[in-house]
Design a protein around this motif. Structure first.
Motif, PDB file in Angstrom:
ATOM      1  N   GLU A 169      58.519 -20.096  38.762  1.00 34.81           N
ATOM      2  CA  GLU A 169      58.304 -19.044  40.229  1.00 34.81           C
ATOM      3  C   GLU A 169      56.913 -18.992  40.079  1.00 34.81           C
ATOM      4  OE1 GLU A 169      58.172 -14.388  42.141  1.00 34.81           O
ATOM      5  OE2 GLU A 169      59.385 -14.844  40.509  1.00 34.81           O
ATOM      6  N   PHE A 170      56.055 -18.937  39.707  1.00 33.29           N
ATOM      7  CA  PHE A 170      54.433 -19.332  39.971  1.00 33.29           C
ATOM      8  C   PHE A 170      55.090 -20.707  40.298  1.00 33.29           C
ATOM      9  CE2 PHE A 170      50.542 -20.506  38.157  1.00 33.29           C
ATOM     10  CZ  PHE A 170      49.728 -19.654  38.575  1.00 33.29           C
ATOM     11  N   THR A 171      54.488 -21.736  39.530  1.00 33.18           N
ATOM     12  CA  THR A 171      54.525 -23.190  39.401  1.00 33.18           C
ATOM     13  C   THR A 171      54.828 -23.387  41.382  1.00 33.18           C
ATOM     14  OG1 THR A 171      55.037 -23.805  37.675  1.00 33.18           O
ATOM     15  CG2 THR A 171      55.382 -25.573  39.320  1.00 33.18           C
ATOM     16  N   GLU A 172      56.307 -23.070  41.788  1.00 30.39           N
ATOM     17  CA  GLU A 172      56.180 -23.356  43.196  1.00 30.39           C
ATOM     18  C   GLU A 172      55.756 -22.089  44.127  1.00 30.39           C
ATOM     19  OE1 GLU A 172      60.446 -21.465  44.076  1.00 30.39           O
ATOM     20  OE2 GLU A 172      61.675 -22.793  42.110  1.00 30.39           O
ATOM     21  N   LEU A 173      55.102 -21.163  43.907  1.00 33.56           N
ATOM     22  CA  LEU A 173      54.517 -20.409  44.724  1.00 33.56           C
ATOM     23  C   LEU A 173      53.056 -20.952  44.394  1.00 33.56           C
ATOM     24  CD1 LEU A 173      54.474 -16.643  43.945  1.00 33.56           C
ATOM     25  CD2 LEU A 173      54.788 -17.710  45.850  1.00 33.56           C
ATOM     26  N   ALA A 174      52.351 -21.202  43.243  1.00 32.17           N
ATOM     27  CA  ALA A 174      50.737 -22.313  43.463  1.00 32.17           C
ATOM     28  C   ALA A 174      51.673 -23.583  44.126  1.00 32.17           C
ATOM     29  CB  ALA A 174      50.505 -22.731  42.290  1.00 32.17           C
ATOM     30  N   GLN A 175      52.300 -24.200  44.387  1.00 35.76           N
ATOM     31  CA  GLN A 175      52.435 -25.543  44.660  1.00 35.76           C
ATOM     32  C   GLN A 175      52.367 -25.238  46.582  1.00 35.76           C
ATOM     33  OE1 GLN A 175      56.205 -27.053  43.528  1.00 35.76           O
ATOM     34  NE2 GLN A 175      55.807 -28.589  42.222  1.00 35.76           N
ATOM     35  N   ALA A 176      53.086 -24.511  46.967  1.00 31.73           N
ATOM     36  CA  ALA A 176      53.249 -24.044  47.751  1.00 31.73           C
ATOM     37  C   ALA A 176      51.540 -23.240  48.947  1.00 31.73           C
ATOM     38  CB  ALA A 176      54.107 -22.539  48.199  1.00 31.73           C
ATOM     39  N   VAL A 177      50.670 -22.350  47.724  1.00 31.49           N
ATOM     40  CA  VAL A 177      49.436 -23.037  48.299  1.00 31.49           C
ATOM     41  C   VAL A 177      49.169 -23.621  48.224  1.00 31.49           C
ATOM     42  CG1 VAL A 177      47.108 -21.301  47.246  1.00 31.49           C
ATOM     43  CG2 VAL A 177      49.551 -20.196  47.230  1.00 31.49           C
ATOM     44  N   LEU A 178      49.291 -25.091  47.354  1.00 26.76           N
ATOM     45  CA  LEU A 178      47.761 -26.191  47.452  1.00 26.76           C
ATOM     46  C   LEU A 178      48.559 -26.467  48.243  1.00 26.76           C
ATOM     47  CD1 LEU A 178      47.868 -26.322  43.179  1.00 26.76           C
ATOM     48  CD2 LEU A 178      46.268 -25.618  44.547  1.00 26.76           C
ATOM     49  N   ASP A 179      50.059 -26.624  49.368  1.00 30.79           N
ATOM     50  CA  ASP A 179      50.291 -27.463  50.461  1.00 30.79           C
ATOM     51  C   ASP A 179      49.679 -26.693  51.444  1.00 30.79           C
ATOM     52  OD1 ASP A 179      51.011 -29.421  48.416  1.00 30.79           O
ATOM     53  OD2 ASP A 179      52.660 -28.437  48.666  1.00 30.79           O
ATOM     54  N   SER A 180      49.156 -25.215  51.468  1.00 28.49           N
ATOM     55  CA  SER A 180      49.216 -25.300  52.577  1.00 28.49           C
ATOM     56  C   SER A 180      48.412 -25.315  53.641  1.00 28.49           C
ATOM     57  CB  SER A 180      48.891 -23.172  52.360  1.00 28.49           C
ATOM     58  OG  SER A 180      48.490 -22.877  53.669  1.00 28.49           O
ATOM     59  N   ASP A 181      48.300 -25.275  54.697  1.00 26.46           N
ATOM     60  CA  ASP A 181      46.674 -26.011  55.706  1.00 26.46           C
ATOM     61  C   ASP A 181      46.059 -24.849  56.127  1.00 26.46           C
ATOM     62  OD1 ASP A 181      48.838 -24.370  57.557  1.00 26.46           O
ATOM     63  OD2 ASP A 181      48.476 -26.017  58.410  1.00 26.46           O
ATOM     64  N   GLY A 182      46.178 -23.483  55.749  1.00 24.30           N
ATOM     65  CA  GLY A 182      45.486 -22.509  56.130  1.00 24.30           C
ATOM     66  C   GLY A 182      45.900 -21.535  57.528  1.00 24.30           C
TER      67      GLY A 182
END
Length: 186
Positions: free
Chosen positions: A168-181
């Motif tokens: 779950e952490f890995t998925e959330l971290a990827q989403a945060v890093l891919d986010s455009d803000g």
């Protein structure tokens, strides 16, 4: 209309057009600069998060690997918890705790919530496994604690939870890093 009025009207129209073009150009440049500044801010925010998340995932993966045998055995027994293994759990929990602090500072809250669950599960694994060592070397405690079965099951469940939360952490971290803000992004 005479030629003088036409010339003045033409000059006025030209001036208004020039002023309009200058305003549009200025707005466009400001908007471009704002977009560039936002992109640079996001890049500066993303790079440290990437390193922090990577360190945390590596630390949790180490604990996950260390507890693989406990998760794999249907009914682990107290003999499965050696001094070396418990020391490995304690070290891994310490590293996770240090990395968790970095994650807590890097944010966001959604990632921090899962990281906190992971930290607590790793602490539980280390504490419960150490309790099993004490139970094992003190035979009078062995009977009182039903051979440590409840404690063993606590370690097993925490290890299973840790595996689930790492994913779950890995998925959330990827989403945060891919986010455009943008609003609504992680």
């Amino acid at each position: 209309m005479d030629a003088g009025v036409a010339a003045v009207c033409g000059a006025l129209a030209g001036s208004v057009a020039t002023i309009g073009a200058a305003l549009a150009t200025g707005w466009s440049q400001r908007e471009g600069a704002r977009i560039s500044a936002r992109a640079e801010h996001l890049r500066q925010r993303r790079e440290p998060r990437h390193d922090v998340y990577k360190g945390f995932i590596a630390a949790v993966s180490e604990m996950n690997d260390a507890t693989r045998n406990v998760r794999a055995i249907n009914s682990p027994r107290i003999e499965h918890f050696t001094d070396e293994q418990v020391l490995q759990y304690k070290r891994a929990a310490g590293v996770i705790k240090a990395q968790w602090l970095e994650v807590a500072l890097a944010g966001p809250k959604s990632v921090n919530r899962v990281a906190t669950r992971i930290k607590e599960a790793s602490n539980l694994i280390a504490i419960e496994a150490e309790a099993l060592l004490i139970i094992r070397v003190a035979p009078e405690l062995l009977d009182r604690h039903q051979g440590g079965r409840e404690t063993i099951q606590g370690v097993k469940k925490a290890a299973e939870d840790l595996t689930k939360w790492l994913s779950e952490f890995t998925e959330l971290a990827q989403a945060v890093l891919d986010s455009d803000g943008s609003k609504g992004a992680a």
